[in-house]
Scaffold this motif. Sequence first.
Motif, PDB file in Angstrom:
ATOM      1  N   PRO A 138     -10.887   9.554 -20.424  1.00 26.30           N
ATOM      2  CA  PRO A 138     -10.326  10.727 -20.718  1.00 26.30           C
ATOM      3  C   PRO A 138      -8.716  10.509 -20.532  1.00 26.30           C
ATOM      4  O   PRO A 138      -8.313  10.041 -19.643  1.00 26.30           O
ATOM      5  CB  PRO A 138     -10.881  11.857 -19.931  1.00 26.30           C
ATOM      6  N   THR A 139      -8.212  11.085 -21.240  1.00 24.34           N
ATOM      7  CA  THR A 139      -6.519  11.109 -21.416  1.00 24.34           C
ATOM      8  C   THR A 139      -6.246  12.363 -20.786  1.00 24.34           C
ATOM      9  O   THR A 139      -6.823  13.529 -20.681  1.00 24.34           O
ATOM     10  CB  THR A 139      -5.878  10.773 -22.514  1.00 24.34           C
ATOM     11  N   GLU A 160     -20.692  15.979 -31.468  1.00 29.41           N
ATOM     12  CA  GLU A 160     -21.040  17.329 -31.493  1.00 29.41           C
ATOM     13  C   GLU A 160     -20.082  17.640 -30.210  1.00 29.41           C
ATOM     14  O   GLU A 160     -19.289  18.943 -30.264  1.00 29.41           O
ATOM     15  CB  GLU A 160     -22.135  17.328 -31.381  1.00 29.41           C
ATOM     16  N   THR A 161     -20.284  17.114 -29.022  1.00 23.87           N
ATOM     17  CA  THR A 161     -19.334  17.451 -28.047  1.00 23.87           C
ATOM     18  C   THR A 161     -17.977  17.337 -28.011  1.00 23.87           C
ATOM     19  O   THR A 161     -17.328  18.348 -27.855  1.00 23.87           O
ATOM     20  CB  THR A 161     -19.727  16.546 -26.588  1.00 23.87           C
ATOM     21  N   PHE A 162     -17.461  16.613 -29.042  1.00 24.03           N
ATOM     22  CA  PHE A 162     -15.914  16.607 -29.218  1.00 24.03           C
ATOM     23  C   PHE A 162     -15.488  17.616 -29.941  1.00 24.03           C
ATOM     24  O   PHE A 162     -14.272  18.050 -29.893  1.00 24.03           O
ATOM     25  CB  PHE A 162     -15.476  15.157 -29.755  1.00 24.03           C
ATOM     26  N   GLU A 172      -2.928  15.928 -30.669  1.00 23.30           N
ATOM     27  CA  GLU A 172      -3.443  14.342 -30.609  1.00 23.30           C
ATOM     28  C   GLU A 172      -4.553  13.962 -30.878  1.00 23.30           C
ATOM     29  O   GLU A 172      -4.752  12.917 -30.756  1.00 23.30           O
ATOM     30  CB  GLU A 172      -2.954  14.274 -29.042  1.00 23.30           C
ATOM     31  N   TYR A 173      -5.469  14.821 -31.448  1.00 19.12           N
ATOM     32  CA  TYR A 173      -6.758  14.446 -31.832  1.00 19.12           C
ATOM     33  C   TYR A 173      -6.946  14.831 -33.362  1.00 19.12           C
ATOM     34  O   TYR A 173      -6.478  15.690 -33.969  1.00 19.12           O
ATOM     35  CB  TYR A 173      -7.631  15.047 -31.010  1.00 19.12           C
ATOM     36  N   PHE A 174      -7.799  13.948 -33.867  1.00 18.30           N
ATOM     37  CA  PHE A 174      -8.365  14.041 -35.291  1.00 18.30           C
ATOM     38  C   PHE A 174      -9.308  14.919 -35.194  1.00 18.30           C
ATOM     39  O   PHE A 174     -10.256  14.950 -34.426  1.00 18.30           O
ATOM     40  CB  PHE A 174      -8.653  12.664 -36.103  1.00 18.30           C
ATOM     41  N   SER A 175      -9.545  15.701 -36.345  1.00 20.69           N
ATOM     42  CA  SER A 175     -10.811  16.462 -36.761  1.00 20.69           C
ATOM     43  C   SER A 175     -11.696  15.506 -37.278  1.00 20.69           C
ATOM     44  O   SER A 175     -11.398  14.191 -37.807  1.00 20.69           O
ATOM     45  CB  SER A 175     -10.588  17.527 -37.812  1.00 20.69           C
ATOM     46  N   LEU A 176     -13.204  15.900 -37.314  1.00 24.65           N
ATOM     47  CA  LEU A 176     -14.079  14.986 -37.961  1.00 24.65           C
ATOM     48  C   LEU A 176     -13.908  14.496 -39.313  1.00 24.65           C
ATOM     49  O   LEU A 176     -14.039  13.478 -39.934  1.00 24.65           O
ATOM     50  CB  LEU A 176     -15.510  15.519 -37.907  1.00 24.65           C
ATOM     51  N   SER A 177     -13.394  15.579 -40.300  1.00 21.29           N
ATOM     52  CA  SER A 177     -13.083  15.539 -41.596  1.00 21.29           C
ATOM     53  C   SER A 177     -11.951  14.672 -41.839  1.00 21.29           C
ATOM     54  O   SER A 177     -11.591  13.683 -42.703  1.00 21.29           O
ATOM     55  CB  SER A 177     -12.459  16.789 -42.036  1.00 21.29           C
ATOM     56  N   GLU A 178     -10.762  14.613 -40.778  1.00 17.63           N
ATOM     57  CA  GLU A 178      -9.535  13.655 -40.944  1.00 17.63           C
ATOM     58  C   GLU A 178     -10.009  12.351 -40.639  1.00 17.63           C
ATOM     59  O   GLU A 178      -9.350  11.298 -41.385  1.00 17.63           O
ATOM     60  CB  GLU A 178      -8.664  14.105 -40.037  1.00 17.63           C
ATOM     61  N   HIS A 224      -8.683   8.828 -30.704  1.00 11.82           N
ATOM     62  CA  HIS A 224      -7.563   8.018 -30.481  1.00 11.82           C
ATOM     63  C   HIS A 224      -6.652   8.280 -31.940  1.00 11.82           C
ATOM     64  O   HIS A 224      -6.933   7.594 -32.982  1.00 11.82           O
ATOM     65  CB  HIS A 224      -7.732   6.579 -30.696  1.00 11.82           C
ATOM     66  N   ALA A 225      -5.827   9.304 -31.960  1.00 13.43           N
ATOM     67  CA  ALA A 225      -4.980   9.765 -33.041  1.00 13.43           C
ATOM     68  C   ALA A 225      -3.948   8.595 -33.481  1.00 13.43           C
ATOM     69  O   ALA A 225      -3.631   8.349 -34.661  1.00 13.43           O
ATOM     70  CB  ALA A 225      -4.185  10.918 -32.901  1.00 13.43           C
ATOM     71  N   ASP A 226      -3.830   7.578 -32.479  1.00 12.41           N
ATOM     72  CA  ASP A 226      -2.891   6.414 -32.846  1.00 12.41           C
ATOM     73  C   ASP A 226      -3.408   5.205 -33.275  1.00 12.41           C
ATOM     74  O   ASP A 226      -3.275   3.955 -32.991  1.00 12.41           O
ATOM     75  CB  ASP A 226      -2.141   5.873 -31.757  1.00 12.41           C
ATOM     76  N   ILE A 227      -5.065   5.326 -33.710  1.00  8.39           N
ATOM     77  CA  ILE A 227      -5.926   4.148 -33.927  1.00  8.39           C
ATOM     78  C   ILE A 227      -5.223   3.479 -35.273  1.00  8.39           C
ATOM     79  O   ILE A 227      -4.632   4.120 -36.061  1.00  8.39           O
ATOM     80  CB  ILE A 227      -7.361   4.679 -34.353  1.00  8.39           C
TER      81      ILE A 227
END
Length: 671
Positions: free
Chosen positions: A8-9, A106-108, A129-135, A189-192
């Motif tokens: 966790p960040t 689901e938790t995310f 800083e996070y992606f949604s599932l669709s993104e 990881h938005a910087d993936i």
Amino acid sequence: MSSLTVFPTHLEEEMPSSQPDTTIAANDHGKAIDRATDPYWSGINLDFSTDTVFAYSSKANLEKMLWEDALLDAQKVIILNPSSHLGYQLKHAALHGARRYDEAIETFEIMLSKLDNAPEMQLRELRQEYFSLSEADNIIRKVIYAQLDDAPLRLLDTASGLLCDREAQICAFKLSTEYKELLSFIIKHADIRTEHITEVAAFYFRCVMLSHMWQGKEPLLHDIKDKVVYGFNPVDGIVKLQSFCKAARDMGYRWAWIDTCCIDQKNNVELQKSLNSMFIRYHHSSLTIVYLADVPASSKSGALARSAWNTRGWTLPEFLAPKIVLFYQRDWTLYLDHHSGNHKESSIIMGELENATGIDAHALVSFCPGMTGAREKLRWASTRVTIVQEDVAYSLFGIFGIHLPVICGEKKQNALGRLLQEIVAQSGDITALDWVGKSSDFNSCLPADITSYRAPPCALPSLSEDDIQTSVSRLQNVLDIDVALKLHRLLDDLGAPRFANRKLRLPCIAFLVTEVRRSHTQDQEAYFAYEVKANGLRDLLITTEDKLTQFSRAKPNLQTFLLVRPWDPYLLELPDFADNPQGMDNWSVRGSMFRDNLSVFSGETGPIDSQSHSRALRLIVRLGQPFGAFLLARQRGGEYKRIASDRNIIAQVKEVADSVHRMHVRTLEIS
């Protein structure tokens, strides 16, 4: 695939500001973790503890990869502080580590909703800083489509036995553990980097290709569409299809491809794309299985060489293109029981294949497509046959790196003519014009059949450097250097051979034919033999199926014949052509070194340095050697037609010094 450990960040920054006791107040995280994980404290009522203690305990267990312990602590954080995203962040990390990806995703989603509804601006900004599932799914889809760009449109799912189109393949991927792990990782990881996604997709979509001979009734697309191939009665081609899928599945491959039923043969657009992409698809395969239906089980070395698989047109690129190949016998056991994992690494099998095909072992193992060695590649194909006549040309597109329209139903001569035209046009390589046999209706300078390349290229004697130097010394005393330099300039200015509207513009040195006389020494009834004389050349005997009009100086005829030497710029001995004599790029710079050494004053040739002088004389010496000639007959429209012969026409000038004046540098149009 290995599990991805995600810590966790922002954990330290996101801890609650309340300080429950001196341990946390002193910011002694180690003691807090020890207290939270101690058996005494683990049983204490949650009312007497704080979410901070369990958050640090969860993080410590994540670092130790104790997923279940980390999950228990994360759930306690959620119970103690249900409005915070922190517990869900820790829970996602623990579930991901435990490979419980559905629950992790689901938790995310819950964690993201907590951030969206957080009263603090700082936490709402953290959501970016996070992606949604669709993104995350869109990112994966883009990478997958790029990954599958060169892949076949349809693949056989070896697990289910179903034929899947592109969307069905992607749907199968989205149900896989690989996809869920990737999705769970990306949203965190938005910087993936896309390299990781490509790596996962490449592994999942690994494909096995089949190289085989069509025999009897082969199952086609409409026969297996929406049906499980494992459920068919094992008869005829179905047995081969089922065995192939099982072999690929047993080796751990999910996807397989076979030309019989994975291409819609009735869809011309799909068929054209498939034929043009065939070499690339085999090249990118993870494995190509070669099925030898005519090689019995437990065969000894030599059986592969005798297989009819070596005589088929399409099997040539199907073997040259892939990096990894395995040969299977009739009963689907490995040939020679060789379990190396790649038969291209077997010196015994490659040696056997080299002897059977005449293809160098290095080319068999590490073939590189392109125009280099065009005549040799055409010889490889000259002994092979195809069921569909135009495939004799289509099967070679990938070997030469050529993309051309596929015209279903066109004649063999037209398809082969278009291929050879493109080879000459792109490479400038005139060795594709080196053949014996019948002329094509496409263009008389091209053969009617690929078998015309079966004979080795015309082999001519070569001069040693000592012989050249001796001849140059002799010419210095008998040849006007200005004449030599003029001829060198004319040849230097010639362009590359070009095709346009099926007509070949051929740069050459032409010799006028002065006499054509029927010979009575012919030994083949189907051919006519002619004694041919030409200005500056030694007399020739030419045999051909064409009946030529006889003439001589005493009885001139309106028809004009020429014996021509197709121009090869390699004779100029320029460095660029020495390194790559068939490279088209060299045509644009040919002769520059020679011209740079000439000094021209007011249109007259000035002093000539010894190097240019030597080059010109060396050229004359080379032009005095025997050469492969074409006999051309002028047509009414002014263009020429090549008179095909049943053997190479080898010509030679009479006396080099005297023949220079009779060498006419021209570019002729041949239909």
